[in-house]
Structure formats: C-alpha cells, structure tokens
Design a protein around this motif. Structure first.
Motif, short mmCIF file in Angstrom:
data_model
loop_
_atom_site.label_atom_id
_atom_site.label_comp_id
_atom_site.label_asym_id
_atom_site.label_seq_id
_atom_site.Cartn_x
_atom_site.Cartn_y
_atom_site.Cartn_z
N UNK A 150 0.83 -1.21 0.00
CA UNK A 150 0.00 0.00 0.00
C UNK A 150 0.86 1.26 0.00
N UNK A 151 2.09 1.12 0.54
CA UNK A 151 2.98 2.29 0.61
C UNK A 151 3.52 2.70 -0.75
N UNK A 152 3.41 1.80 -1.75
CA UNK A 152 3.96 2.08 -3.08
C UNK A 152 2.86 2.56 -4.01
N UNK A 153 3.01 3.77 -4.49
CA UNK A 153 2.07 4.34 -5.46
C UNK A 153 2.89 5.24 -6.39
N UNK A 154 3.37 4.62 -7.46
CA UNK A 154 4.24 5.34 -8.37
C UNK A 154 3.55 6.54 -9.00
N UNK A 155 2.23 6.37 -9.26
CA UNK A 155 1.49 7.50 -9.85
C UNK A 155 1.42 8.68 -8.90
N UNK A 156 1.28 8.39 -7.62
CA UNK A 156 1.23 9.47 -6.65
C UNK A 156 2.56 10.22 -6.63
N UNK A 157 3.66 9.48 -6.73
CA UNK A 157 4.98 10.11 -6.77
C UNK A 157 5.11 10.99 -8.00
N UNK A 158 4.66 10.47 -9.16
CA UNK A 158 4.74 11.24 -10.40
C UNK A 158 3.86 12.48 -10.34
N UNK A 167 3.24 18.15 -9.82
CA UNK A 167 2.68 19.29 -9.10
C UNK A 167 3.79 20.24 -8.66
N UNK A 168 4.89 19.66 -8.15
CA UNK A 168 6.01 20.51 -7.71
C UNK A 168 6.60 21.29 -8.88
N UNK A 169 6.81 20.58 -10.02
CA UNK A 169 7.40 21.25 -11.18
C UNK A 169 6.46 22.33 -11.70
N UNK A 170 5.17 21.96 -11.85
CA UNK A 170 4.20 22.93 -12.36
C UNK A 170 4.00 24.08 -11.38
N UNK A 171 4.02 23.73 -10.08
CA UNK A 171 3.86 24.78 -9.07
C UNK A 171 5.00 25.79 -9.13
N UNK A 172 6.23 25.26 -9.20
CA UNK A 172 7.39 26.16 -9.30
C UNK A 172 7.34 26.96 -10.60
N UNK A 173 6.95 26.26 -11.70
CA UNK A 173 6.86 26.94 -12.99
C UNK A 173 5.83 28.06 -12.95
N UNK A 174 4.66 27.76 -12.36
CA UNK A 174 3.61 28.77 -12.25
C UNK A 174 4.06 29.93 -11.37
N UNK A 175 4.76 29.59 -10.27
CA UNK A 175 5.24 30.64 -9.38
C UNK A 175 6.25 31.54 -10.09
#
Length: 393
Positions: free
Chosen positions: A215-223, A228-236
């Motif tokens: 249950x601890x492994x969710x590759x999609x969640x990591x992606x 989100x981090x990349x887009x968030x930084x890009x948007x910022x």
C-alpha cells in the motif's frame, strides 16, 4: 505514459536491507543511480548499520531490496505436484515475496511481514517515497544477459544457469573475491548486484517478475507529486515574471504619462505665450496701422508727392504727416491721426491756391482737402492751412 515521459524519475536510491544470520543485526547498503539516456550510472555508494541512519539518505525515490536472515528461496517445478501444492498452501497474507516465473518453473523468495514492516514504518515516518519493493536476490536475473558467467552471486545467494535459463537457487556462506561484475562501464559487487538490477528493472519492467503489492507504493502518486512541484514552481516563476513585467510596464507607462503631462504643461504654456504674443502683435499692428507705418506709402512718399505737386507762387512753411491730436503729457496715451496731413504755407494769390487744390484733388491717395484757414499777411501774401485726408491704407 505521458506523465512518466514528462516528469519521469531520473535519479533513485536503492537500499539493500540485509539481516545478518549470526548477530541478528541489519546491514544497509545504498546505491544512488542516475539514468542518463540509456545508461544507468552509480553516483553514490553508502553503507551503515543503524536504522536511524535511514533518515540521512538522499531525498530521492527509494527502491527496497530485502535479503539475508529470514528470507527463504525456493524453486517450484510446475511438473512436480508437491511443489505446486506447496505454493497453493502458501499464506500470502503473512509474507512479502518476489517470484521470477518461466514457462516450466517459478523461483520465489519470501519473508514474513514483520521483518520488512519494521523498515517500512521507519521510512514512512521519514516521509520517504518508496517506488518499488523486492524480496531476495532474484532481481539479478535482469542483468544476466550483460554478464558472461555460468552463475551469479546475488548478495549471498547463488543463481545457477543452464542452456534454458535460470536453473537453480541456493545460499552461499560468503562472497568470493571473484564476485565482482562489470555491466558496461559499471562494476558492482555481489552485495550491490541485486540493487543495481532492481534499479535497472524499474526502467525496463521485466514481465517475468511477480511480487507482493504494498500500500505504501504508489508510483502514480509520486509522479503526480513531482508534476505538481514542477508545475507549481513553474507557475510561481511565471507569476513572478508576469508581476515583474507588469511592474515594469506600469513604471514605464507612469514615466511616459509624467512626460506627457510635462509636455502638455509646456504646450499649454507655449500656447498661452503664443496667444499673448499674438494679442500684443495685434495691438502693435493696430498702433502701427493708426500711425500709417505699415502703409505701402511712407512719409517721404507723401512729402515728395506733395512737394512735386506744388504750383508756382506757393511755398510751404510746415508739413505735419500723421499729426498728434492734442497735447503730449507724461504717460497719457498719444492719439495719432494717421490719415491726415497738415500743410501750412503762403501763396501770392487765391488763384495760385485754387490751382494747386485742383492738382491735389486729382491725386488718387487723397480723399479730400479742407482749407482750415486763409489770411493775408503784412507783406501782402496769403497764409493758408490745409488739412489733407488720405484714403484707407
């Protein structure tokens, strides 16, 4: 997958969790690898024995490989009824496992859940991103095509090969000096082999593997988190750039507006000065017009014409062109009669004056001639004063 292509994981840390058979303690071996085009490069190696040191590893996504004490390996021959029955009776709810399947056999490595759960709990508390999970040495299978050897030693397990592929699996007591493997430009030890293989399999995804689902492994969640981090930084960054552009534009427009206001102020002042100068010019032109100074004929013209028109017997004593009305006093306004010429003189007889008057009336720039006075002096000559009124200029 579009998300994998755009925000794919290029750097991972593989942690080998090895439990010592004699001392019942852990040995952690960590490999940090980076994917550069088609090559997987080891950029960092690390080993430690304390569970607390798991918090010190790099904040990369993590793949776990469990082996050592508590991990069992078994070959299952599908043609052997006892092997098939053993697998059916295996309680998968109490174990974690990794299996490598071929057409006729299955090799399985498994351990009871408490062994792995202890490590998983620590990593979860450290908010480590776990992207894959293996039990045992079987991940080394994916590297066999790159290693020319009759067998592989993966940590402390020997993987035997024959012409058909993987043929056997058994524990060994210790590594031999020869248990070093070269994969391209990368050299790994027997303890590092299953870790490097696990990293390789993350990218190639060998379909022969079957393993427990955590249950601890969710590759999609990591992606999604990375996206989100990349887009968030890009948007910022984009917002900051837009704010800077907006601020710069506002400052530019404010400066331009100030310059326009200054120009308008100067223009308004200039227009006011021009209007004032025009008014002054009109007044002065009016004065000049009243004095006859802007007439096409100047005083010398009038004096010359009048002088040449005089008939015999007449002489001038005074000529006033544009005479002043009244007396000049201080700053009192001077009233000049620009359309009048006053002529004083003497003549021998009235006939002489009449003859000259006839000549004057024929001159085109003279409107009328008035006789202001005519008297006879002691010498017998007639003294006269004439007022000549000129036509409009």
């Amino acid at each position: 997958m579009l998300l994998q292509r755009l925000f794919g994981i290029k750097r991972i840390t593989v942690i080998g969790v090895y439990k010592d058979a004699d001392q019942n303690s852990f040995l952690f071996t960590a490999l940090t690898v980076e994917k550069k085009k088609e090559e997987l490069t080891i950029v960092k190696r690390n080993s430690f024995t304390r569970i607390e040191d798991l918090a010190l590893i790099d904040k990369d996504p993590v793949i776990l490989v469990f082996d050592g004490k508590g991990v069992l390996n078994k070959k299952i021959d599908y043609k052997n009824e006892e092997d098939v029955a053993w697998k059916k009776n295996l309680d998968f709810n109490t174990i974690y496992y990794t299996a490598y399947n071929t057409d006729s056999t299955s090799f399985i490595s498994f351990t009871r859940k408490p062994f792995a759960d202890e490590i998983l709990t620590v990593l979860k508390q450290n908010k480590t991103e776990i992207i894959d999970f293996y039990v045992g040495p079987l991940t080394a299978v994916v590297l066999k095509p790159f290693i020319d050897a009759p067998y592989l030693v993966s940590y402390k397990t020997r993987l035997e090969y024959d012409t058909t592929g993987l043929a056997g699996i058994e524990k060994v007591t210790q590594d031999s000096p020869a248990d070093k493997y070269s994969i391209g430009n990368t050299v790994v030890s027997a303890a590092e082999l299953p870790l490097y293989a696990a990293a390789t399999n993350f990218y190639i995804n060998n379909e022969g593997f079957e393993k427990s689902v955590l249950a601890e492994i969710n590759i999609n969640e990591v992606l999604y988190k990375r996206a989100f981090n990349v887009l968030g930084v890009t948007m910022l960054v984009a917002m900051l750039l837009l704010l800077m552009v907006s601020y710069g534009t506002i400052q530019y427009l404010l400066s331009e507006n100030a310059a326009l206001k200054q120009e308008n102020l100067y223009a308004s002042h200039t227009v006011s000065e021009i209007q004032k100068l025009k008014s002054d010019m009109d007044k002065k032109m009016k004065i000049l017009e009243n004095t006859g100074r802007i007439s096409k004929n100047f005083m010398s013209f009038y004096a010359s014409c009048l002088g040449s028109s005089v008939t015999s017997g007449i002489s001038f004593s005074e000529m006033q062109i544009a005479p002043v009305n009244g007396e000049i006093k201080g700053e009192k306004k001077i009233d000049i009669n620009a359309k009048v010429i006053l002529v004083s003189g003497t003549c021998i007889s009235d006939e002489n004056l009449d003859e000259w008057l006839k000549v004057l009336k024929k001159i085109d720039w003279i409107r009328t001639v008035e006789i202001l006075s005519i008297t006879k002096n002691k010498e017998g000559r007639h003294e006269f004063e004439l007022k000549i009124i000129l036509n409009d200029f």
